[in-house]
Design a protein around this motif. Sequence first.
Motif, PDB file in Angstrom:
ATOM      1  N   PRO A  20       0.803  -1.214   0.000  1.00  0.00           N
ATOM      2  CA  PRO A  20       0.000   0.000   0.000  1.00  0.00           C
ATOM      3  C   PRO A  20       0.840   1.270   0.000  1.00  0.00           C
ATOM      4  CG  PRO A  20       0.229  -0.683   2.255  1.00  0.00           C
ATOM      5  CD  PRO A  20       1.021  -1.667   1.390  1.00  0.00           C
ATOM      6  N   PHE A  21       2.058   1.216  -0.471  1.00  0.00           N
ATOM      7  CA  PHE A  21       2.942   2.372  -0.419  1.00  0.00           C
ATOM      8  C   PHE A  21       2.584   3.366  -1.515  1.00  0.00           C
ATOM      9  CE2 PHE A  21       5.298  -1.260   1.282  1.00  0.00           C
ATOM     10  CZ  PHE A  21       5.493  -0.801   2.567  1.00  0.00           C
ATOM     11  N   GLY A  22       2.945   4.635  -1.308  1.00  0.00           N
ATOM     12  CA  GLY A  22       2.560   5.710  -2.210  1.00  0.00           C
ATOM     13  C   GLY A  22       3.084   5.554  -3.626  1.00  0.00           C
ATOM     14  N   SER A  23       4.252   4.959  -3.795  1.00  0.00           N
ATOM     15  CA  SER A  23       4.804   4.801  -5.138  1.00  0.00           C
ATOM     16  C   SER A  23       3.979   3.829  -5.985  1.00  0.00           C
ATOM     17  CB  SER A  23       6.258   4.344  -5.068  1.00  0.00           C
ATOM     18  OG  SER A  23       6.376   3.182  -4.277  1.00  0.00           O
ATOM     19  N   PHE A  24       3.220   2.960  -5.338  1.00  0.00           N
ATOM     20  CA  PHE A  24       2.340   2.038  -6.061  1.00  0.00           C
ATOM     21  C   PHE A  24       1.277   2.813  -6.830  1.00  0.00           C
ATOM     22  CE2 PHE A  24      -1.585  -0.554  -6.035  1.00  0.00           C
ATOM     23  CZ  PHE A  24      -1.159  -1.608  -6.837  1.00  0.00           C
ATOM     24  N   VAL A  25       0.707   3.806  -6.180  1.00  0.00           N
ATOM     25  CA  VAL A  25      -0.315   4.633  -6.832  1.00  0.00           C
ATOM     26  C   VAL A  25       0.291   5.362  -8.021  1.00  0.00           C
ATOM     27  CG1 VAL A  25      -1.910   6.554  -6.503  1.00  0.00           C
ATOM     28  CG2 VAL A  25      -1.624   4.861  -4.700  1.00  0.00           C
ATOM     29  N   GLY A  26       1.504   5.882  -7.859  1.00  0.00           N
ATOM     30  CA  GLY A  26       2.176   6.565  -8.961  1.00  0.00           C
ATOM     31  C   GLY A  26       2.405   5.652 -10.151  1.00  0.00           C
ATOM     32  N   GLU A  27       2.809   4.422  -9.885  1.00  0.00           N
ATOM     33  CA  GLU A  27       2.997   3.461 -10.978  1.00  0.00           C
ATOM     34  C   GLU A  27       1.670   3.164 -11.679  1.00  0.00           C
ATOM     35  OE1 GLU A  27       4.876   0.015  -9.373  1.00  0.00           O
ATOM     36  OE2 GLU A  27       6.815   0.997  -9.176  1.00  0.00           O
ATOM     37  N   LEU A  28       0.619   2.999 -10.897  1.00  0.00           N
ATOM     38  CA  LEU A  28      -0.693   2.733 -11.508  1.00  0.00           C
ATOM     39  C   LEU A  28      -1.164   3.891 -12.381  1.00  0.00           C
ATOM     40  CD1 LEU A  28      -2.808   0.961  -8.746  1.00  0.00           C
ATOM     41  CD2 LEU A  28      -1.851  -0.020 -10.813  1.00  0.00           C
ATOM     42  N   VAL A  29      -0.963   5.112 -11.912  1.00  0.00           N
ATOM     43  CA  VAL A  29      -1.373   6.286 -12.678  1.00  0.00           C
ATOM     44  C   VAL A  29      -0.583   6.367 -13.982  1.00  0.00           C
ATOM     45  CG1 VAL A  29      -1.374   8.819 -12.680  1.00  0.00           C
ATOM     46  CG2 VAL A  29      -2.197   7.574 -10.684  1.00  0.00           C
ATOM     47  N   MET A  30       0.733   6.149 -13.896  1.00  0.00           N
ATOM     48  CA  MET A  30       1.554   6.181 -15.108  1.00  0.00           C
ATOM     49  C   MET A  30       1.129   5.108 -16.099  1.00  0.00           C
ATOM     50  SD  MET A  30       5.539   6.951 -14.131  1.00  0.00           S
ATOM     51  CE  MET A  30       5.798   5.233 -13.844  1.00  0.00           C
ATOM     52  N   MET A  31       0.952   3.910 -15.611  1.00  0.00           N
ATOM     53  CA  MET A  31       0.594   2.806 -16.499  1.00  0.00           C
ATOM     54  C   MET A  31      -0.802   3.001 -17.081  1.00  0.00           C
ATOM     55  SD  MET A  31       2.183  -0.301 -14.327  1.00  0.00           S
ATOM     56  CE  MET A  31       3.365  -1.267 -15.218  1.00  0.00           C
ATOM     57  N   GLY A  32      -1.739   3.505 -16.273  1.00  0.00           N
ATOM     58  CA  GLY A  32      -3.078   3.791 -16.782  1.00  0.00           C
ATOM     59  C   GLY A  32      -3.047   4.857 -17.862  1.00  0.00           C
ATOM     60  N   GLY A  33      -2.227   5.890 -17.668  1.00  0.00           N
ATOM     61  CA  GLY A  33      -2.089   6.934 -18.671  1.00  0.00           C
ATOM     62  C   GLY A  33      -1.500   6.407 -19.969  1.00  0.00           C
ATOM     63  N   MET A  34      -0.565   5.487 -19.863  1.00  0.00           N
ATOM     64  CA  MET A  34       0.027   4.894 -21.066  1.00  0.00           C
ATOM     65  C   MET A  34      -1.009   4.078 -21.836  1.00  0.00           C
ATOM     66  SD  MET A  34       3.701   3.571 -19.764  1.00  0.00           S
ATOM     67  CE  MET A  34       4.724   4.623 -18.775  1.00  0.00           C
ATOM     68  N   ILE A  35      -1.818   3.325 -21.111  1.00  0.00           N
ATOM     69  CA  ILE A  35      -2.849   2.511 -21.764  1.00  0.00           C
ATOM     70  C   ILE A  35      -3.889   3.414 -22.425  1.00  0.00           C
ATOM     71  CG2 ILE A  35      -4.740   0.890 -21.332  1.00  0.00           C
ATOM     72  CD1 ILE A  35      -2.039  -0.454 -21.314  1.00  0.00           C
ATOM     73  N   GLU A  36      -4.341   4.454 -21.710  1.00  0.00           N
ATOM     74  CA  GLU A  36      -5.335   5.368 -22.270  1.00  0.00           C
ATOM     75  C   GLU A  36      -4.819   6.089 -23.507  1.00  0.00           C
ATOM     76  OE1 GLU A  36      -6.651   8.064 -19.265  1.00  0.00           O
ATOM     77  OE2 GLU A  36      -7.571   6.485 -18.055  1.00  0.00           O
ATOM     78  N   ALA A  37      -3.521   6.399 -23.526  1.00  0.00           N
ATOM     79  CA  ALA A  37      -2.935   7.114 -24.656  1.00  0.00           C
ATOM     80  C   ALA A  37      -2.574   6.179 -25.800  1.00  0.00           C
ATOM     81  CB  ALA A  37      -1.694   7.884 -24.207  1.00  0.00           C
ATOM     82  N   GLY A  38      -2.768   4.883 -25.592  1.00  0.00           N
ATOM     83  CA  GLY A  38      -2.462   3.924 -26.651  1.00  0.00           C
ATOM     84  C   GLY A  38      -0.984   3.631 -26.808  1.00  0.00           C
ATOM     85  N   GLN A  39      -0.211   3.893 -25.791  1.00  0.00           N
ATOM     86  CA  GLN A  39       1.239   3.670 -25.832  1.00  0.00           C
ATOM     87  C   GLN A  39       1.571   2.254 -25.340  1.00  0.00           C
ATOM     88  OE1 GLN A  39       3.478   5.818 -27.015  1.00  0.00           O
ATOM     89  NE2 GLN A  39       1.921   7.368 -27.457  1.00  0.00           N
ATOM     90  N   THR A  40       1.149   1.260 -26.083  1.00  0.00           N
ATOM     91  CA  THR A  40       1.343  -0.123 -25.628  1.00  0.00           C
ATOM     92  C   THR A  40       2.808  -0.539 -25.646  1.00  0.00           C
ATOM     93  OG1 THR A  40       0.838  -0.905 -27.856  1.00  0.00           O
ATOM     94  CG2 THR A  40      -0.979  -0.872 -26.272  1.00  0.00           C
ATOM     95  N   ILE A  41       3.583  -0.017 -26.571  1.00  0.00           N
ATOM     96  CA  ILE A  41       5.014  -0.369 -26.608  1.00  0.00           C
ATOM     97  C   ILE A  41       5.718   0.216 -25.390  1.00  0.00           C
ATOM     98  CG2 ILE A  41       7.176  -0.040 -27.873  1.00  0.00           C
ATOM     99  CD1 ILE A  41       5.495  -0.155 -30.449  1.00  0.00           C
ATOM    100  N   LEU A  42       5.414   1.458 -25.076  1.00  0.00           N
ATOM    101  CA  LEU A  42       5.992   2.087 -23.893  1.00  0.00           C
ATOM    102  C   LEU A  42       5.533   1.380 -22.625  1.00  0.00           C
ATOM    103  CD1 LEU A  42       7.729   4.425 -22.866  1.00  0.00           C
ATOM    104  CD2 LEU A  42       5.666   5.820 -22.828  1.00  0.00           C
ATOM    105  N   PHE A  43       4.257   1.004 -22.567  1.00  0.00           N
ATOM    106  CA  PHE A  43       3.725   0.266 -21.427  1.00  0.00           C
ATOM    107  C   PHE A  43       4.457  -1.067 -21.272  1.00  0.00           C
ATOM    108  CE2 PHE A  43       0.760  -2.950 -19.818  1.00  0.00           C
ATOM    109  CZ  PHE A  43       0.456  -2.409 -18.581  1.00  0.00           C
ATOM    110  N   SER A  44       4.641  -1.785 -22.368  1.00  0.00           N
ATOM    111  CA  SER A  44       5.343  -3.074 -22.321  1.00  0.00           C
ATOM    112  C   SER A  44       6.786  -2.899 -21.881  1.00  0.00           C
ATOM    113  CB  SER A  44       5.291  -3.748 -23.686  1.00  0.00           C
ATOM    114  OG  SER A  44       3.964  -3.974 -24.070  1.00  0.00           O
TER     115      SER A  44
END
Length: 119
Positions: A20-44
């Motif tokens: 439940p650490f704060g950096s987990f939320v940051g990773e989720l936000v970044m990864m969610g933004g990549m998926i929403e923007a269609g950046q699947t290569i960057l996400f991978s």
Amino acid sequence: MPFSGIFLMFGTFALLGFAPFGSFVGELVMMGGMIEAGQTILFSALCLILLIVFVATGRSMFPMIWATHPRAHDRHRESVVDLAPKALFLLLLFTLGIYMPTPLNDLLRQVAHSLGGLP
């Protein structure tokens, strides 16, 4: 130092971005933004890099945490005075991962806005 090993483990988990650490939320936000923007290569690529970091950190840290190091038989007694600050900081780390005080949240939002991250 068995109790310090537990604190080292939680500190390692916090740095790696586990819940439940704060950096987990940051990773989720970044990864969610990549998926929403269609950046699947960057996400991978990010997922691959995170996997490499998790494995490399685990291979170096877990032998120390689980006392499988060759010098693990040299155990030391730990006093309450040594453990109290570690426990306090661990509690603070958990608390900030679950609940963000309003003044700190406002400050972080102002910083993000000044960097162009928030509308």
